[in-house]
Design a protein around this motif. Structure first.
Motif, mmCIF file in Angstrom:
data_model
loop_
_atom_site.group_PDB
_atom_site.id
_atom_site.type_symbol
_atom_site.label_atom_id
_atom_site.label_comp_id
_atom_site.label_asym_id
_atom_site.label_seq_id
_atom_site.Cartn_x
_atom_site.Cartn_y
_atom_site.Cartn_z
ATOM 1 N N GLN A 323 -0.242 24.660 -16.240
ATOM 2 C CA GLN A 323 -0.527 25.248 -14.941
ATOM 3 C C GLN A 323 -0.932 24.192 -13.914
ATOM 4 O O GLN A 323 -0.510 24.231 -12.754
ATOM 5 N N GLU A 324 -1.745 23.224 -14.354
ATOM 6 C CA GLU A 324 -2.240 22.234 -13.398
ATOM 7 C C GLU A 324 -1.149 21.275 -12.912
ATOM 8 O O GLU A 324 -1.372 20.497 -11.980
ATOM 9 N N MET A 325 0.029 21.334 -13.534
ATOM 10 C CA MET A 325 1.131 20.472 -13.111
ATOM 11 C C MET A 325 2.199 21.219 -12.326
ATOM 12 O O MET A 325 3.233 20.644 -11.980
ATOM 13 N N GLU A 326 1.952 22.508 -12.031
ATOM 14 C CA GLU A 326 2.933 23.306 -11.299
ATOM 15 C C GLU A 326 3.260 22.715 -9.936
ATOM 16 O O GLU A 326 4.315 22.986 -9.355
ATOM 17 N N VAL A 327 2.359 21.854 -9.411
ATOM 18 C CA VAL A 327 2.607 21.223 -8.123
ATOM 19 C C VAL A 327 3.905 20.410 -8.138
ATOM 20 O O VAL A 327 4.550 20.224 -7.095
ATOM 21 N N LEU A 328 4.317 19.941 -9.313
ATOM 22 C CA LEU A 328 5.552 19.164 -9.423
ATOM 23 C C LEU A 328 6.787 20.010 -9.143
ATOM 24 O O LEU A 328 7.858 19.465 -8.857
ATOM 25 N N ARG A 329 6.641 21.317 -9.229
ATOM 26 C CA ARG A 329 7.785 22.197 -8.974
ATOM 27 C C ARG A 329 8.026 22.401 -7.472
ATOM 28 O O ARG A 329 9.019 23.007 -7.071
ATOM 29 N N GLN A 330 7.123 21.911 -6.648
ATOM 30 C CA GLN A 330 7.200 22.159 -5.208
ATOM 31 C C GLN A 330 7.903 21.033 -4.447
ATOM 32 O O GLN A 330 7.909 21.020 -3.225
ATOM 33 N N GLN A 331 8.467 20.073 -5.162
ATOM 34 C CA GLN A 331 9.082 18.911 -4.522
ATOM 35 C C GLN A 331 10.371 18.547 -5.224
ATOM 36 O O GLN A 331 10.518 18.752 -6.440
ATOM 37 N N ARG A 332 11.322 17.985 -4.481
ATOM 38 C CA ARG A 332 12.547 17.435 -5.056
ATOM 39 C C ARG A 332 12.678 15.993 -4.573
ATOM 40 O O ARG A 332 12.482 15.709 -3.389
ATOM 41 N N ALA A 333 12.961 15.095 -5.480
ATOM 42 C CA ALA A 333 13.129 13.683 -5.117
ATOM 43 C C ALA A 333 13.723 12.928 -6.294
ATOM 44 O O ALA A 333 13.595 13.350 -7.450
ATOM 45 N N GLY A 334 14.360 11.824 -5.992
ATOM 46 C CA GLY A 334 14.772 10.922 -7.057
ATOM 47 C C GLY A 334 13.546 10.276 -7.692
ATOM 48 O O GLY A 334 12.537 10.045 -7.008
ATOM 49 N N THR A 335 13.612 9.996 -8.974
ATOM 50 C CA THR A 335 12.488 9.374 -9.673
ATOM 51 C C THR A 335 12.991 8.341 -10.663
ATOM 52 O O THR A 335 14.121 8.433 -11.161
ATOM 53 N N PHE A 336 12.126 7.375 -10.936
ATOM 54 C CA PHE A 336 12.349 6.431 -12.030
ATOM 55 C C PHE A 336 11.148 6.509 -12.954
ATOM 56 O O PHE A 336 10.003 6.486 -12.501
ATOM 57 N N VAL A 337 11.403 6.615 -14.249
ATOM 58 C CA VAL A 337 10.340 6.561 -15.249
ATOM 59 C C VAL A 337 10.470 5.232 -15.988
ATOM 60 O O VAL A 337 11.534 4.912 -16.533
ATOM 61 N N SER A 338 9.400 4.455 -15.966
ATOM 62 C CA SER A 338 9.390 3.141 -16.626
ATOM 63 C C SER A 338 8.409 3.145 -17.784
ATOM 64 O O SER A 338 7.311 3.696 -17.675
ATOM 65 N N LEU A 339 8.816 2.541 -18.879
ATOM 66 C CA LEU A 339 7.983 2.419 -20.074
ATOM 67 C C LEU A 339 7.718 0.949 -20.338
ATOM 68 O O LEU A 339 8.634 0.125 -20.278
ATOM 69 N N LYS A 340 6.480 0.613 -20.641
ATOM 70 C CA LYS A 340 6.141 -0.749 -21.053
ATOM 71 C C LYS A 340 5.375 -0.687 -22.369
ATOM 72 O O LYS A 340 4.622 0.255 -22.627
ATOM 73 N N LYS A 341 5.586 -1.718 -23.163
ATOM 74 C CA LYS A 341 4.872 -1.846 -24.432
ATOM 75 C C LYS A 341 4.425 -3.290 -24.562
ATOM 76 O O LYS A 341 5.249 -4.205 -24.489
ATOM 77 N N ASN A 342 3.126 -3.489 -24.720
ATOM 78 C CA ASN A 342 2.564 -4.840 -24.842
ATOM 79 C C ASN A 342 2.951 -5.725 -23.665
ATOM 80 O O ASN A 342 3.221 -6.915 -23.810
ATOM 81 N N GLY A 343 2.991 -5.113 -22.475
ATOM 82 C CA GLY A 343 3.290 -5.862 -21.273
ATOM 83 C C GLY A 343 4.768 -6.111 -21.032
ATOM 84 O O GLY A 343 5.137 -6.677 -19.999
ATOM 85 N N GLN A 344 5.633 -5.673 -21.952
ATOM 86 C CA GLN A 344 7.067 -5.890 -21.833
ATOM 87 C C GLN A 344 7.770 -4.570 -21.545
ATOM 88 O O GLN A 344 7.385 -3.521 -22.049
ATOM 89 N N LEU A 345 8.820 -4.633 -20.718
ATOM 90 C CA LEU A 345 9.603 -3.440 -20.434
ATOM 91 C C LEU A 345 10.152 -2.859 -21.727
ATOM 92 O O LEU A 345 10.686 -3.574 -22.575
ATOM 93 N N ARG A 346 10.041 -1.532 -21.872
ATOM 94 C CA ARG A 346 10.532 -0.841 -23.080
ATOM 95 C C ARG A 346 11.583 0.205 -22.747
ATOM 96 O O ARG A 346 12.189 0.797 -23.629
ATOM 97 N N GLY A 347 11.798 0.428 -21.447
ATOM 98 C CA GLY A 347 12.807 1.385 -21.019
ATOM 99 C C GLY A 347 12.579 1.752 -19.567
ATOM 100 O O GLY A 347 11.440 1.847 -19.114
ATOM 101 N N CYS A 348 13.657 1.962 -18.823
ATOM 102 C CA CYS A 348 13.541 2.384 -17.423
ATOM 103 C C CYS A 348 14.841 3.067 -17.026
ATOM 104 O O CYS A 348 15.909 2.457 -17.044
ATOM 105 N N ILE A 349 14.737 4.354 -16.688
ATOM 106 C CA ILE A 349 15.893 5.133 -16.250
ATOM 107 C C ILE A 349 15.457 5.975 -15.061
ATOM 108 O O ILE A 349 14.320 6.460 -15.022
ATOM 109 N N GLY A 350 16.355 6.163 -14.100
ATOM 110 C CA GLY A 350 15.981 6.980 -12.960
ATOM 111 C C GLY A 350 17.163 7.501 -12.184
ATOM 112 O O GLY A 350 18.327 7.223 -12.503
#
Length: 464
Positions: A323-350
């Motif tokens: 419920q507390e994240m329903e605010v995310l349903r009120q917007q549309r936009a491109g996004t990138f999600v980035s993952l890091k592990k031990n300071g190193q890039l582990r994945g990035c797609i958007g």
């Protein structure tokens, strides 16, 4: 048992046949190496394990050379005569690898065929050869060696790997000395390998003090920023070495320190004593507390991205949005999600613009893709989830611009020509100029700098 541990610098110029006249400028290091080598030889090891930062270094796995006979020389440094051939302690190496696997620490054993097939180096590197030169000079000839390369794992994993080396030696009843090969800061002078940075001297001073006092906890707490600014190469080798000494008291001795060419050379020895305090559980508890604190302070987009990837990785399910994240349903936009592990890039797609129904779906789809479909990395495993650090970039609308309108910290950039399109997010480590930003974006798009292409810029709201 661990009979002795040492820190050894590894500039080839420490070898007289290579250093020539310059050897007089590192006379203190030469004397220190000879003292260290004598003490190590006096501990009568059956095997010497070298931890080197100049072998086949991977982001996610320790590696070791696995051929029965190991060879190397200094031909890359202009000397084709100064080489060596050593016998590998394959029984000890196999035991270490089995224990590492059981502890979920990836370890790769490389024989010559595997190394050459993957364009890797099957020979001993100078991180091994330089200290070995002085050990041979000290009379340590009839011993086996095990050459192990560091990895960009967490410091806790590297420390745990050191305890695995200790346990493997104890299980086989093997007398083992361990040499942490590594130089200190490479940024002590402008005429050094890198530009001068004031943190170079500060880093070297902190390490030297920690080693002199035998303060492992303080050594492990040296900040990542200080290490990075210093441009060092020996820290991870030392972390593994201290892990091998975990649970033992030891007498430290710094034999020498100098930095005549802009690089710090520190030689030290550690003589193990009776049973002492183990730091491993304390380090593990600290890691658990850091993870808990990080999760408590997450922004809503980051928490949602983490929930999605964790549930998908473990159960192949997408959870309902709280419920507390329903605010995310009120917007549309491109996004990138980035993952890091031990300071190193582990994945990035958007996505550069909104593709799915709302921001919640956009983040969810890209979180799963970043963890499972980034072609640069294998899919994230369940055992990695606690070590993943997330960031979510929500993109503003792109607007046409010229190069003069760009700012690599403030704006992301999109370059395009026809169907070819390349995007680079703003405020990326190592991308400091407009020229670098545009060059990388063009390279991603497959557009030549000489072509006529379109430039757009966009703002980003970054959630960490």
């Amino acid at each position: 048992m661990i009979t002795y541990a040492a820190l050894s610098p590894h500039p080839p110029l420490l070898v007289p046949e290579i250093g020539g006249e310059r050897i007089k400028d590192v006379a203190g290091s030469v004397a220190g190496m000879r003292q260290m080598a004598r003490e190590l030889a006096d501990s009568c090891p059956e095997t010497v394990i070298f931890i080197t930062p100049h072998g086949n270094v991977f982001a996610d796995a320790i590696s070791a050379l696995a051929d029965s006979q190991l060879k190397g020389d200094f031909s890359n440094f202009g000397n084709h005569n100064q080489g060596t051939s050593c016998k590998n302690d394959k029984a000890l190496l196999k035991n270490i690898a089995l224990r590492a696997g059981s502890a979920d620490i990836s370890m790769v054993l490389l024989d010559q065929d595997t190394a050459l097939r993957n364009q890797l180096n099957p020979r001993l590197d100078h991180g091994v050869l330089v200290p070995w030169y002085y050990l041979e000079e000290a009379g340590l000839v009839e011993v086996n060696i095990v050459p192990i390369s560091v990895a960009f794992l967490s410091l806790l994993e590297l420390y745990r790997f050191g305890t695995i080396i200790r346990d493997a030696a104890d299980a086989l009843g093997r007398r083992v000395a361990i040499v942490a090969s590594g130089d200190m800061s490479h940024r002590l002078k402008d005429e050094g390998p890198y530009d001068y940075h004031p943190d170079g001297k500060r880093f070297d001073a902190e390490v030297k003090t920690c080693l002199e006092q035998g303060d492992v906890a303080a050594f492990l707490n040296i900040s990542e920023e200080l290490r990075s600014n210093a441009g060092e190469c020996g820290y991870r080798s030392l972390v593994i070495m201290f892990g091998a000494l975990d649970g033992r008291g030891f007498t430290p001795k710094v034999f020498s320190y100098e930095g005549p060419f802009g690089v710090g050379y520190l030689v030290a020895g550690f003589l193990p004593e009776a049973e002492g305090k183990s730091l491993l559980e304390e380090l593990q508890q600290k890691k658990r507390e850091e993870i808990s604190q990080s999760r408590d302070n997450e922004s809503i987009p980051v928490r949602w991205a983490r929930m999605i990837l964790e549930n998908y990785t473990r159960y192949r399910e997408i959870p309902p949005i709280p419920q507390e994240m329903e605010v995310l349903r009120q917007q549309r936009a491109g996004t990138f999600v980035s993952l890091k592990k031990n300071g190193q890039l582990r994945g990035c797609i958007g996505t550069t613009e909104a593709v799915y129904g709302d921001l919640a779906q956009e983040i969810a789809r890209n979180a799963i893709s970043a963890g499972t479909s980034d072609p640069r990395f294998p899919p994230v495993g369940a055992e990695e989830l606690d070590d993943i650090i997330y960031s979510v970039d929500v993109l503003g609308e792109a607007e046409p611009c010229s190069r003069e309108d760009l700012d690599p910290v403030k704006y992301g950039v999109i370059v395009s020509k026809g169907r070819r399109r390349g995007l680079l997010l703003p405020d990326l480590e190592g991308v400091d100029t407009v020229e670098e930003q545009v060059y990388i974006a063009l390279n991603k798009a497959g557009i030549a700098p000489s072509e006529d292409y379109k430039i757009e810029r966009f703002r980003v709201t970054r959630y960490k």
